[in-house]
Motif scaffolding. Structure first.
Motif, PDB file in Angstrom:
ATOM      1  N   TRP A 113      12.962  10.334  -6.459  1.00  0.00           N
ATOM      2  CA  TRP A 113      14.125   9.198  -6.582  1.00  0.00           C
ATOM      3  C   TRP A 113      14.579   8.842  -5.138  1.00  0.00           C
ATOM      4  O   TRP A 113      14.295   7.252  -4.743  1.00  0.00           O
ATOM      5  CB  TRP A 113      15.124   9.867  -6.705  1.00  0.00           C
ATOM      6  N   LEU A 114      14.102   9.064  -4.047  1.00  0.00           N
ATOM      7  CA  LEU A 114      14.717   8.627  -2.928  1.00  0.00           C
ATOM      8  C   LEU A 114      13.307   7.994  -2.405  1.00  0.00           C
ATOM      9  O   LEU A 114      13.484   6.443  -2.176  1.00  0.00           O
ATOM     10  CB  LEU A 114      14.526  10.167  -1.851  1.00  0.00           C
ATOM     11  N   PHE A 115      11.864   7.903  -2.623  1.00  0.00           N
ATOM     12  CA  PHE A 115      11.215   6.831  -1.967  1.00  0.00           C
ATOM     13  C   PHE A 115      10.821   5.507  -2.969  1.00  0.00           C
ATOM     14  O   PHE A 115      10.964   4.166  -2.443  1.00  0.00           O
ATOM     15  CB  PHE A 115       9.647   7.377  -2.619  1.00  0.00           C
ATOM     16  N   ALA A 116      12.233   5.753  -4.405  1.00  0.00           N
ATOM     17  CA  ALA A 116      12.285   4.597  -5.094  1.00  0.00           C
ATOM     18  C   ALA A 116      13.020   4.063  -4.723  1.00  0.00           C
ATOM     19  O   ALA A 116      13.344   2.440  -4.149  1.00  0.00           O
ATOM     20  CB  ALA A 116      12.167   5.169  -6.924  1.00  0.00           C
ATOM     21  N   LEU A 117      13.733   4.546  -3.828  1.00  0.00           N
ATOM     22  CA  LEU A 117      15.450   4.428  -3.156  1.00  0.00           C
ATOM     23  C   LEU A 117      15.123   3.135  -2.075  1.00  0.00           C
ATOM     24  O   LEU A 117      15.386   1.918  -2.088  1.00  0.00           O
ATOM     25  CB  LEU A 117      16.251   5.178  -3.316  1.00  0.00           C
ATOM     26  N   ARG A 118      13.826   3.335  -1.104  1.00  0.00           N
ATOM     27  CA  ARG A 118      13.772   3.063  -0.262  1.00  0.00           C
ATOM     28  C   ARG A 118      12.487   2.090   0.027  1.00  0.00           C
ATOM     29  O   ARG A 118      12.767   1.720   1.014  1.00  0.00           O
ATOM     30  CB  ARG A 118      13.508   4.160   1.350  1.00  0.00           C
ATOM     31  N   ARG A 119      11.476   2.629  -0.651  1.00  0.00           N
ATOM     32  CA  ARG A 119       9.886   1.697  -0.664  1.00  0.00           C
ATOM     33  C   ARG A 119       9.615   0.880  -1.661  1.00  0.00           C
ATOM     34  O   ARG A 119       9.160  -0.336  -1.509  1.00  0.00           O
ATOM     35  CB  ARG A 119       9.252   3.077  -0.594  1.00  0.00           C
ATOM     36  N   MET A 120      10.441   1.335  -2.648  1.00  0.00           N
ATOM     37  CA  MET A 120       9.846   0.964  -4.467  1.00  0.00           C
ATOM     38  C   MET A 120      10.663  -0.716  -4.134  1.00  0.00           C
ATOM     39  O   MET A 120      11.901  -0.757  -3.853  1.00  0.00           O
ATOM     40  CB  MET A 120      10.097   1.061  -4.988  1.00  0.00           C
ATOM     41  N   GLY A 162      14.068  -3.515 -15.356  1.00  0.00           N
ATOM     42  CA  GLY A 162      13.333  -3.449 -14.425  1.00  0.00           C
ATOM     43  C   GLY A 162      12.398  -2.535 -13.789  1.00  0.00           C
ATOM     44  O   GLY A 162      13.263  -1.134 -13.860  1.00  0.00           O
ATOM     45  N   ARG A 163      11.525  -2.469 -12.560  1.00  0.00           N
ATOM     46  CA  ARG A 163      10.586  -1.231 -12.737  1.00  0.00           C
ATOM     47  C   ARG A 163      11.310  -0.422 -11.897  1.00  0.00           C
ATOM     48  O   ARG A 163      11.372   1.446 -12.595  1.00  0.00           O
ATOM     49  CB  ARG A 163       9.193  -1.875 -11.498  1.00  0.00           C
ATOM     50  N   ARG A 164      11.727  -0.055 -10.828  1.00  0.00           N
ATOM     51  CA  ARG A 164      12.833   0.275 -10.059  1.00  0.00           C
ATOM     52  C   ARG A 164      14.054   0.801 -10.669  1.00  0.00           C
ATOM     53  O   ARG A 164      14.014   2.351 -10.331  1.00  0.00           O
ATOM     54  CB  ARG A 164      13.382  -0.514  -8.083  1.00  0.00           C
ATOM     55  N   ARG A 165      14.522   0.156 -10.988  1.00  0.00           N
ATOM     56  CA  ARG A 165      16.125   0.660 -11.565  1.00  0.00           C
ATOM     57  C   ARG A 165      16.408   1.726 -13.228  1.00  0.00           C
ATOM     58  O   ARG A 165      16.160   2.672 -12.871  1.00  0.00           O
ATOM     59  CB  ARG A 165      16.445  -0.468 -11.701  1.00  0.00           C
ATOM     60  N   LEU A 166      14.751   1.294 -13.271  1.00  0.00           N
ATOM     61  CA  LEU A 166      14.185   1.958 -14.619  1.00  0.00           C
ATOM     62  C   LEU A 166      13.946   3.777 -14.162  1.00  0.00           C
ATOM     63  O   LEU A 166      14.528   4.259 -14.651  1.00  0.00           O
ATOM     64  CB  LEU A 166      12.612   1.500 -15.306  1.00  0.00           C
ATOM     65  N   VAL A 167      13.247   3.693 -12.523  1.00  0.00           N
ATOM     66  CA  VAL A 167      13.199   4.863 -11.995  1.00  0.00           C
ATOM     67  C   VAL A 167      14.026   6.039 -11.513  1.00  0.00           C
ATOM     68  O   VAL A 167      14.458   6.226 -11.975  1.00  0.00           O
ATOM     69  CB  VAL A 167      11.756   4.034 -10.991  1.00  0.00           C
ATOM     70  N   LEU A 168      15.078   5.088 -11.266  1.00  0.00           N
ATOM     71  CA  LEU A 168      16.372   5.545 -10.703  1.00  0.00           C
ATOM     72  C   LEU A 168      17.235   5.714 -11.709  1.00  0.00           C
ATOM     73  O   LEU A 168      17.510   6.645 -11.115  1.00  0.00           O
ATOM     74  CB  LEU A 168      16.442   4.194 -10.020  1.00  0.00           C
ATOM     75  N   LEU A 169      17.198   5.424 -12.380  1.00  0.00           N
ATOM     76  CA  LEU A 169      18.607   5.665 -13.597  1.00  0.00           C
ATOM     77  C   LEU A 169      17.448   7.404 -14.014  1.00  0.00           C
ATOM     78  O   LEU A 169      18.172   7.769 -14.383  1.00  0.00           O
ATOM     79  CB  LEU A 169      18.078   4.647 -14.873  1.00  0.00           C
ATOM     80  N   VAL A 210       0.848  -1.455   0.139  1.00  0.00           N
ATOM     81  CA  VAL A 210      -0.090   0.628   0.122  1.00  0.00           C
ATOM     82  C   VAL A 210       0.662   1.070  -0.206  1.00  0.00           C
ATOM     83  O   VAL A 210       0.392   2.451  -0.757  1.00  0.00           O
ATOM     84  CB  VAL A 210      -0.892   0.468   0.971  1.00  0.00           C
ATOM     85  N   VAL A 211       1.596   1.641   0.865  1.00  0.00           N
ATOM     86  CA  VAL A 211       2.825   2.312   1.116  1.00  0.00           C
ATOM     87  C   VAL A 211       3.493   2.728   0.053  1.00  0.00           C
ATOM     88  O   VAL A 211       3.947   4.170  -0.966  1.00  0.00           O
ATOM     89  CB  VAL A 211       4.015   1.764   1.708  1.00  0.00           C
ATOM     90  N   ALA A 212       3.884   1.661  -0.764  1.00  0.00           N
ATOM     91  CA  ALA A 212       4.183   1.821  -2.308  1.00  0.00           C
ATOM     92  C   ALA A 212       4.105   1.880  -3.197  1.00  0.00           C
ATOM     93  O   ALA A 212       4.188   3.061  -4.331  1.00  0.00           O
ATOM     94  CB  ALA A 212       5.007   0.836  -2.443  1.00  0.00           C
ATOM     95  N   GLY A 213       2.646   1.313  -3.697  1.00  0.00           N
ATOM     96  CA  GLY A 213       1.345   2.096  -4.501  1.00  0.00           C
ATOM     97  C   GLY A 213       1.263   2.965  -4.490  1.00  0.00           C
ATOM     98  O   GLY A 213       1.245   4.091  -5.638  1.00  0.00           O
ATOM     99  N   VAL A 214       0.892   3.462  -3.012  1.00  0.00           N
ATOM    100  CA  VAL A 214       0.368   5.259  -2.595  1.00  0.00           C
ATOM    101  C   VAL A 214       1.628   6.263  -3.188  1.00  0.00           C
ATOM    102  O   VAL A 214       1.088   7.285  -3.374  1.00  0.00           O
ATOM    103  CB  VAL A 214      -0.516   5.202  -1.234  1.00  0.00           C
ATOM    104  N   GLY A 215       2.908   5.903  -2.844  1.00  0.00           N
ATOM    105  CA  GLY A 215       3.685   7.160  -2.916  1.00  0.00           C
ATOM    106  C   GLY A 215       4.203   6.678  -4.425  1.00  0.00           C
ATOM    107  O   GLY A 215       4.318   8.284  -4.818  1.00  0.00           O
ATOM    108  N   ALA A 258      10.820  -5.887   0.004  1.00  0.00           N
ATOM    109  CA  ALA A 258      11.289  -4.715   0.349  1.00  0.00           C
ATOM    110  C   ALA A 258      12.071  -4.257  -0.666  1.00  0.00           C
ATOM    111  O   ALA A 258      12.907  -4.924  -0.996  1.00  0.00           O
ATOM    112  CB  ALA A 258      12.371  -4.615   1.972  1.00  0.00           C
ATOM    113  N   PRO A 259      13.414  -2.701  -0.615  1.00  0.00           N
ATOM    114  CA  PRO A 259      13.936  -2.999  -2.052  1.00  0.00           C
ATOM    115  C   PRO A 259      15.160  -3.499  -2.097  1.00  0.00           C
ATOM    116  O   PRO A 259      15.982  -4.298  -2.633  1.00  0.00           O
ATOM    117  CB  PRO A 259      14.525  -1.462  -1.925  1.00  0.00           C
ATOM    118  N   SER A 260      15.583  -3.543  -0.953  1.00  0.00           N
ATOM    119  CA  SER A 260      16.985  -4.911   0.021  1.00  0.00           C
ATOM    120  C   SER A 260      16.507  -6.149  -0.613  1.00  0.00           C
ATOM    121  O   SER A 260      17.461  -6.779  -0.196  1.00  0.00           O
ATOM    122  CB  SER A 260      17.288  -4.416   1.004  1.00  0.00           C
ATOM    123  N   ALA A 261      15.706  -6.469  -0.310  1.00  0.00           N
ATOM    124  CA  ALA A 261      15.289  -8.436  -0.259  1.00  0.00           C
ATOM    125  C   ALA A 261      15.244  -8.548  -1.535  1.00  0.00           C
ATOM    126  O   ALA A 261      14.392 -10.046  -1.603  1.00  0.00           O
ATOM    127  CB  ALA A 261      14.130  -8.297   0.984  1.00  0.00           C
TER     128      ALA A 261
END
Length: 480
Positions: free
Chosen positions: A444-451, A325-332, A263-268, A472-475
């Motif tokens: 960008w920070l949100f994607a790094l920490r929450r996506m 990937g979704r997260r990587r595309l956003v971060l780049l 929910v947090v990831a989607g709403v963010g 989680a991004p780290s997992a």
């Protein structure tokens, strides 16, 4: 085009079944995606029309009313998106899509022939019902008829067609601008809307909706037209039955601890896809360029470039989202958007009424930066959003989860659109671009920490990661 009706043109057999091929389902997707073109055109055309309607409507010096005329469609879209789901569940996907087409025809024409400001605002609000309705029903209709192996690509046509519609809106604005024909700019959308209505009248109903209503033979007849074999048809009927048994989840379940990270990831992602500015800038591109010192013709021509870049990079983003990937595309992508917005902020005024001292070289630099912003943001975060919403929620809660994120997206879109041009006029266009640069950094920070990354993971694996606390991004790491 094939005749309509759930039982038309069907054949029984264990091998190929007549029209059950990718060409037929592609035709269905293309026909339904005209709704996306109308979405893009009707939201994008106001940017050019506003340059020419503000004087005859008596709002040349009232930027808040100009913002209201623009944003009121998005307020209507909120209600359209909320109402379309229940209506489509009651009367069917195809009739609901046809109803949306009728609304597009009626209220696009109504905007073009509006005799006064009040009527124009009302027509723009009612047009928003069609825009919001299309955003909900068209992807659902396409997804429920597309073969599983082609569902992602065919559903993505809707997003591509939104960009095509935006491009056509900018072209219309530029071509009709010299004559000041803002009424024609708005009313022209009724033509493709009528074609949309005719096309939908000749397409089949969703087999999932038919099966949910106990009309199994009709559902089977439709599936025989859009699948390649009897085995595939029967397998999908069994799959639909299984998913229907999972429906009935409550809103409370959506906020249980295990689902909360999704929910947090989607709403963010929903919020940041709008407060980073891309939708509002699409609506106001000609006006923002005019505030930046461009003439009306140069502003509309620059907007055509925006439409071209947005379309090209949306298609590229749809390709890269599966490669990177979704997260990587956003971060780049977002760092490029931050740089482009920062450069525009540095070149443009930071106070109300200050004229931008831009020569031809400066104007070219602003246009290049604006195009770069649309390439980097439009080709990353904007591409990822709707796909990400559809992936991250458990199957039982997917409808409510995507509904919540869509509602957040539309409300944020409305508020940003209502305020952005007004703020640019009162505070300075450079300041507004500076704030948007900060918002892209925050995204960008949100994607790094929450996506959490979802590429290469089945929907079942994503759901399992929520259950075991590893969403989680780290997992979550994408597969090669």
């Amino acid at each position: 085009m094939t005749a309509a009706g759930p039982g038309a043109g069907t054949a029984v057999g264990s091998t190929a079944t007549g029209e059950g091929n990718s060409g037929f389902t592609l035709m269905i997707a293309l026909s339904a995606s005209i709704g996306g073109l109308l979405y893009g055109y009707d939201t994008g055309i106001i940017g050019s029309a506003l340059l020419y309607l503000k004087a005859p409507m008596g709002i040349a010096d009232d930027t808040f009313m100009q913002s209201t005329v623009t944003a009121i469609t998005l307020l209507g879209a909120i209600f359209g998106a909320l109402l379309t789901g229940p209506v489509s569940d009651r009367i069917g996907r195809r009739p609901t899509t046809m109803l949306v087409a009728v609304l597009f025809v009626a209220f696009a024409a109504g905007c073009g022939f509006a005799p006064d400001l009040t009527t124009l605002v009302v027509m723009r609000f009612l047009l928003g019902l069609a825009v919001g309705g299309a955003s909900q029903i068209v992807p659902v209709y396409i997804a429920e008829l597309a073969p599983p192996r082609m569902r992602g690509a065919q559903t993505s046509l809707f997003q591509v067609m939104i960009c095509v519609g935006t491009l056509l809106a900018y072209l219309s604005g530029h071509l009709l601008g010299p004559s000041g024909a803002w009424r024609w700019m708005l009313a022209l959308a009724a033509v493709p809307a009528a074609l949309f209505l005719v096309a939908m009248a000749r397409l089949p109903e969703s087999p999932r909706w038919l099966l949910a209503r106990g009309r199994e033979e009709e559902a089977r007849a439709v599936l025989r037209r859009v699948r390649v074999s009897e085995d595939e048809t029967e397998a999908e009927i069994a799959e639909i039955r299984a998913t229907l048994q999972l429906e009935g989840a409550t809103w409370k379940e959506l906020f249980q601890p295990s689902v909360r990270p999704a929910v947090v990831a989607g709403v963010g992602v929903a919020m940041f896809s709008q407060i980073t500015g891309i939708s509002a800038i699409i609506y106001y591109a000609p006006s923002l360029l005019e505030l930046s010192g461009f003439g009306a013709s140069a502003a509309t021509l620059g907007s055509v470039g925006v439409g071209v870049v947005l379309t090209v990079f949306t298609v590229l983003g749809i390709y890269l989202v599966e490669k990177w990937g979704r997260r990587r595309l956003v971060l780049l992508g977002l760092p490029g958007a931050v740089i482009a917005l920062g450069l525009m902020a540095a070149m443009l005024p930071w106070s109300s009424g200050s004229a931008a001292a831009l020569g031809s070289g400066g104007q070219a630099a602003v246009i290049i930066c604006l195009l770069a912003y649309f390439a980097f943001n439009g080709g990353s975060l904007s591409v990822v959003a709707w796909l990400y919403f559809a992936e991250i929620f458990p199957l039982r809660l997917r409808g409510k989860g995507t509904g919540l994120t869509a509602l957040v997206l539309w409300i944020t879109n409305f508020l940003v659109t209502l305020l952005l041009y007004f703020a640019a006029d009162r505070l300075g266009v450079g300041l507004v671009f500076g704030v948007l640069a900060v918002m892209n950094i925050a995204a960008w920070l949100f994607a790094l920490r929450r996506m959490a990354e979802t590429r290469g993971r089945t929907l079942e694996e994503i759901e399992a990661s929520l259950d075991n606390g590893t969403f989680a991004p780290s997992a979550t790491r994408p597969r090669a």
